[in-house]
Scaffold this motif. Sequence first.
Motif, PDB file in Angstrom:
ATOM      1  N   LEU A 171     -44.511 -10.755  22.574  1.00 24.59           N
ATOM      2  CA  LEU A 171     -43.930  -9.448  22.870  1.00 24.59           C
ATOM      3  C   LEU A 171     -42.745  -9.557  23.811  1.00 24.59           C
ATOM      4  O   LEU A 171     -41.728  -8.868  23.639  1.00 24.59           O
ATOM      5  N   ILE A 172     -42.859 -10.413  24.826  1.00 26.52           N
ATOM      6  CA  ILE A 172     -41.755 -10.593  25.773  1.00 26.52           C
ATOM      7  C   ILE A 172     -40.504 -11.050  25.037  1.00 26.52           C
ATOM      8  O   ILE A 172     -39.394 -10.555  25.293  1.00 26.52           O
ATOM      9  N   ALA A 173     -40.672 -12.002  24.116  1.00 22.57           N
ATOM     10  CA  ALA A 173     -39.523 -12.547  23.384  1.00 22.57           C
ATOM     11  C   ALA A 173     -39.031 -11.591  22.298  1.00 22.57           C
ATOM     12  O   ALA A 173     -37.830 -11.308  22.200  1.00 22.57           O
ATOM     13  N   ASP A 174     -39.950 -11.071  21.489  1.00 21.19           N
ATOM     14  CA  ASP A 174     -39.551 -10.278  20.326  1.00 21.19           C
ATOM     15  C   ASP A 174     -39.079  -8.873  20.686  1.00 21.19           C
ATOM     16  O   ASP A 174     -38.204  -8.313  20.024  1.00 21.19           O
ATOM     17  N   GLU A 175     -39.668  -8.286  21.723  1.00 19.96           N
ATOM     18  CA  GLU A 175     -39.275  -6.933  22.133  1.00 19.96           C
ATOM     19  C   GLU A 175     -38.235  -6.945  23.246  1.00 19.96           C
ATOM     20  O   GLU A 175     -37.821  -5.901  23.732  1.00 19.96           O
ATOM     21  N   THR A 176     -37.813  -8.146  23.672  1.00 22.32           N
ATOM     22  CA  THR A 176     -36.854  -8.316  24.771  1.00 22.32           C
ATOM     23  C   THR A 176     -37.314  -7.554  26.006  1.00 22.32           C
ATOM     24  O   THR A 176     -36.601  -6.713  26.573  1.00 22.32           O
ATOM     25  N   VAL A 177     -38.535  -7.849  26.425  1.00 26.48           N
ATOM     26  CA  VAL A 177     -39.107  -7.212  27.611  1.00 26.48           C
ATOM     27  C   VAL A 177     -38.272  -7.555  28.840  1.00 26.48           C
ATOM     28  O   VAL A 177     -37.921  -8.716  29.065  1.00 26.48           O
ATOM     29  N   THR A 178     -37.953  -6.544  29.632  1.00 30.26           N
ATOM     30  CA  THR A 178     -37.136  -6.758  30.824  1.00 30.26           C
ATOM     31  C   THR A 178     -37.945  -6.697  32.116  1.00 30.26           C
ATOM     32  O   THR A 178     -37.542  -7.275  33.119  1.00 30.26           O
ATOM     33  N   HIS A 179     -39.081  -5.975  32.089  1.00 26.83           N
ATOM     34  CA  HIS A 179     -39.877  -5.772  33.299  1.00 26.83           C
ATOM     35  C   HIS A 179     -41.370  -5.808  32.977  1.00 26.83           C
ATOM     36  O   HIS A 179     -41.787  -5.388  31.894  1.00 26.83           O
ATOM     37  N   LEU A 180     -42.148  -6.291  33.923  1.00 26.44           N
ATOM     38  CA  LEU A 180     -43.596  -6.170  33.833  1.00 26.44           C
ATOM     39  C   LEU A 180     -44.176  -6.316  35.226  1.00 26.44           C
ATOM     40  O   LEU A 180     -43.549  -6.860  36.137  1.00 26.44           O
ATOM     41  N   CYS A 181     -45.382  -5.787  35.388  1.00 25.61           N
ATOM     42  CA  CYS A 181     -46.101  -5.883  36.648  1.00 25.61           C
ATOM     43  C   CYS A 181     -47.463  -6.498  36.390  1.00 25.61           C
ATOM     44  O   CYS A 181     -48.026  -6.340  35.302  1.00 25.61           O
ATOM     45  N   GLY A 182     -47.994  -7.192  37.382  1.00 26.49           N
ATOM     46  CA  GLY A 182     -49.313  -7.765  37.195  1.00 26.49           C
ATOM     47  C   GLY A 182     -49.760  -8.579  38.382  1.00 26.49           C
ATOM     48  O   GLY A 182     -48.961  -8.948  39.248  1.00 26.49           O
ATOM     49  N   ALA A 183     -51.050  -8.858  38.398  1.00 21.83           N
ATOM     50  CA  ALA A 183     -51.627  -9.707  39.432  1.00 21.83           C
ATOM     51  C   ALA A 183     -51.243 -11.158  39.175  1.00 21.83           C
ATOM     52  O   ALA A 183     -50.790 -11.516  38.082  1.00 21.83           O
ATOM     53  N   LYS A 199     -30.772   1.787  32.586  1.00 17.79           N
ATOM     54  CA  LYS A 199     -31.166   2.701  31.534  1.00 17.79           C
ATOM     55  C   LYS A 199     -31.777   1.906  30.377  1.00 17.79           C
ATOM     56  O   LYS A 199     -31.324   0.795  30.050  1.00 17.79           O
ATOM     57  N   HIS A 200     -32.832   2.424  29.784  1.00 14.20           N
ATOM     58  CA  HIS A 200     -33.526   1.847  28.631  1.00 14.20           C
ATOM     59  C   HIS A 200     -34.122   0.461  28.890  1.00 14.20           C
ATOM     60  O   HIS A 200     -33.941  -0.461  28.088  1.00 14.20           O
ATOM     61  N   PRO A 201     -34.837   0.269  29.983  1.00 10.74           N
ATOM     62  CA  PRO A 201     -35.551  -1.000  30.171  1.00 10.74           C
ATOM     63  C   PRO A 201     -36.717  -1.090  29.190  1.00 10.74           C
ATOM     64  O   PRO A 201     -37.138  -0.077  28.603  1.00 10.74           O
ATOM     65  N   VAL A 202     -37.245  -2.295  29.028  1.00  4.71           N
ATOM     66  CA  VAL A 202     -38.408  -2.510  28.159  1.00  4.71           C
ATOM     67  C   VAL A 202     -39.519  -3.078  29.028  1.00  4.71           C
ATOM     68  O   VAL A 202     -39.376  -4.161  29.604  1.00  4.71           O
ATOM     69  N   TYR A 203     -40.622  -2.337  29.117  1.00 12.36           N
ATOM     70  CA  TYR A 203     -41.685  -2.642  30.070  1.00 12.36           C
ATOM     71  C   TYR A 203     -42.953  -3.040  29.323  1.00 12.36           C
ATOM     72  O   TYR A 203     -43.449  -2.284  28.482  1.00 12.36           O
ATOM     73  N   LEU A 204     -43.499  -4.211  29.655  1.00 14.24           N
ATOM     74  CA  LEU A 204     -44.733  -4.690  29.044  1.00 14.24           C
ATOM     75  C   LEU A 204     -45.924  -4.309  29.908  1.00 14.24           C
ATOM     76  O   LEU A 204     -45.977  -4.623  31.099  1.00 14.24           O
ATOM     77  N   TRP A 205     -46.938  -3.678  29.293  1.00 12.16           N
ATOM     78  CA  TRP A 205     -48.081  -3.174  30.035  1.00 12.16           C
ATOM     79  C   TRP A 205     -49.173  -4.230  30.195  1.00 12.16           C
ATOM     80  O   TRP A 205     -50.191  -4.202  29.495  1.00 12.16           O
ATOM     81  N   THR A 206     -48.970  -5.161  31.122  1.00 13.91           N
ATOM     82  CA  THR A 206     -50.040  -6.092  31.491  1.00 13.91           C
ATOM     83  C   THR A 206     -50.897  -5.499  32.606  1.00 13.91           C
ATOM     84  O   THR A 206     -52.090  -5.757  32.694  1.00 13.91           O
ATOM     85  N   LEU A 207     -50.290  -4.700  33.481  1.00 13.00           N
ATOM     86  CA  LEU A 207     -51.026  -4.014  34.547  1.00 13.00           C
ATOM     87  C   LEU A 207     -51.844  -2.886  33.926  1.00 13.00           C
ATOM     88  O   LEU A 207     -51.306  -2.076  33.167  1.00 13.00           O
ATOM     89  N   PRO A 208     -53.146  -2.797  34.211  1.00 13.54           N
ATOM     90  CA  PRO A 208     -53.932  -1.702  33.629  1.00 13.54           C
ATOM     91  C   PRO A 208     -53.428  -0.338  34.101  1.00 13.54           C
ATOM     92  O   PRO A 208     -53.202  -0.129  35.285  1.00 13.54           O
ATOM     93  N   MET A 209     -53.271   0.575  33.167  1.00 14.64           N
ATOM     94  CA  MET A 209     -52.822   1.924  33.534  1.00 14.64           C
ATOM     95  C   MET A 209     -53.885   2.682  34.310  1.00 14.64           C
ATOM     96  O   MET A 209     -53.581   3.685  34.962  1.00 14.64           O
ATOM     97  N   PHE A 210     -55.146   2.218  34.243  1.00 15.10           N
ATOM     98  CA  PHE A 210     -56.166   2.893  35.053  1.00 15.10           C
ATOM     99  C   PHE A 210     -56.058   2.505  36.523  1.00 15.10           C
ATOM    100  O   PHE A 210     -56.659   3.132  37.385  1.00 15.10           O
ATOM    101  N   LEU A 219     -37.949   8.325  33.383  1.00 14.24           N
ATOM    102  CA  LEU A 219     -36.735   8.571  34.172  1.00 14.24           C
ATOM    103  C   LEU A 219     -35.521   7.899  33.563  1.00 14.24           C
ATOM    104  O   LEU A 219     -34.405   8.429  33.618  1.00 14.24           O
ATOM    105  N   VAL A 220     -35.721   6.706  33.016  1.00 17.82           N
ATOM    106  CA  VAL A 220     -34.613   5.907  32.486  1.00 17.82           C
ATOM    107  C   VAL A 220     -34.745   5.703  30.987  1.00 17.82           C
ATOM    108  O   VAL A 220     -34.125   4.806  30.420  1.00 17.82           O
ATOM    109  N   ALA A 221     -35.569   6.547  30.360  1.00 14.88           N
ATOM    110  CA  ALA A 221     -35.772   6.483  28.908  1.00 14.88           C
ATOM    111  C   ALA A 221     -36.078   5.058  28.467  1.00 14.88           C
ATOM    112  O   ALA A 221     -35.482   4.530  27.532  1.00 14.88           O
ATOM    113  N   GLY A 222     -37.019   4.450  29.156  1.00 17.02           N
ATOM    114  CA  GLY A 222     -37.404   3.081  28.839  1.00 17.02           C
ATOM    115  C   GLY A 222     -38.462   3.030  27.758  1.00 17.02           C
ATOM    116  O   GLY A 222     -39.018   4.041  27.330  1.00 17.02           O
ATOM    117  N   THR A 223     -38.753   1.815  27.315  1.00 17.55           N
ATOM    118  CA  THR A 223     -39.737   1.593  26.260  1.00 17.55           C
ATOM    119  C   THR A 223     -41.011   1.000  26.838  1.00 17.55           C
ATOM    120  O   THR A 223     -40.972  -0.029  27.515  1.00 17.55           O
TER     121      THR A 223
END
Length: 544
Positions: free
Chosen positions: A269-281, A226-237, A250-254
Amino acid sequence: MDAAVSPFTRGLAKTTANYAALSPLSFLARAADVFPETTAIVHGTQRTDYGTFYRRARRLASALASLGIARNDTVSVMLSNVPPMLEAHYGVPMAGAVLHSMNTRLDAAVIAFQLDHADCKVLITDREYAKVVKEALALATVSPKVIDYSDPEFPQDGERLGALDYEDVVQSGDPDFSWSLPDDEWDAITLNYTSGTTGNPKGVVYHHRGAYLLAQANVITAAMPKHPVYLWTLPMFHCNGWCFPWSLSLVAGTHVCLRWVRPQTMWDLIADETVTHLCGAPIIMSTLLNAPADQKRTLDHVVEFYTAAAPPPESVLAAMKTAGFNVTHLYGLTEVYGPAVVNDWKREWNDLPPDRQAQKKARQGVRYVALEDLAVLDPETLEPVPADGETLGEVMFRGNVVMKGYLNNPEATEKAFRGGWFHSGDLGVIYPDGYIQLKDRSKDIIISGGENISSIEIEEVLYKHPDVQAVAVVARPDEKWGETPCAFVELRQDAKTGENDLIAFCREHLAGFKTPRKIVFCDLPKTSTGKIQKFALREQARAL
């Protein structure tokens, strides 16, 4: 009474009390009900909670309806990873429309083709892309209503193309807009286009049911708390951000938005926002690892990193682990909502020596929980190939997270679904434990002197060389052998390795006929999602 009617059917009908169409739109409504004050979106200094996110999505839906948007109309967006892109993933389908997200790296001609093919009614576009979008609109046959987005956090000076401003449009909408789930969960929710490297791109149609199931499968696959923090490196398009715009609700994440991929910004951002997950090439890994030392940050938590494309070399995986990232390999295509296969790691593999672990990690893996079937089949007979890790076949998919089909292209749809399977065009093998491994695209296999050579096999060897940062292998025409392997290589900074050195290295690890005859050192051409453009390299190889 009709004896043929089952007692489990008689008098037991679908009603509003016991049935609702599956749609990821319900995820945001629940998150706003249960966690209205939880931070949903971070963008620069902006912080948006779930209550506000939901109200803005409803405002957008209301405003679009006021502009004449109705069920199955197409709303196109030309946006980077900014809050309006997230709002569009909910607001557009709440209005009954279909969201068409465009690759921000496209040229004007391709944008115009997509707008026309999708029959775009409304276009939401960031002022950063005004120049190319203006050219595309001049080429297009359709004349959509244009809404300009001006980013308050990162202002852009691109020309305004329409009479409408995004924020004004949103504010004009009703925050209590009465939207409803689709009448049929098979209704289209989004439209995504393939890369179109061999002609016009194909429009891949997603439905609400598939988006709902893949979004849930992401949470399960990524073991998101619950409440993961996701960094948007993967393009949403790109495949609707692999459906993560819906998964996070679903999990009320950020959602931590990232307008541009810059190493220092990512590290901060990873350090300051405590990012827990990200996706990318894999290029995202290289960008993080190769950042100057003064831009990197020491992390006090582990970040789950999900990557697709070619499996990362052992040295990169080791470096990522040291930096604080746990890398998991996924595989999929636009036609299956992004990732539908995961290299599900088994605990007992942790006891294997590093080289054996690397072999395990190189495999694409097994099906997502939302995918009904994954197989490696003979492309002609559709019979399963032996599970010996050696016999090549085509990777095929079947289930609820396969696209509806290609928009206005029944011939391509029929071909893709021949025999009741989605034909991926990827060649691979299956091992006795059921895990699959890609060996090549059917169009990328190199046939030299009658022998089939996997370009991926050669790339895996070259990636093991310490001076190689990135590599792609394609076929080069050869008078004697028909074609031979040609490797295009990006070296690490300050590397001194030459062509003969790498050819000799390959010869130590490969059969002679698989060894590249030519190696070209260059910056590899890549798509906006980090995939290497092999079609461009094939053209270069033919000219050598």
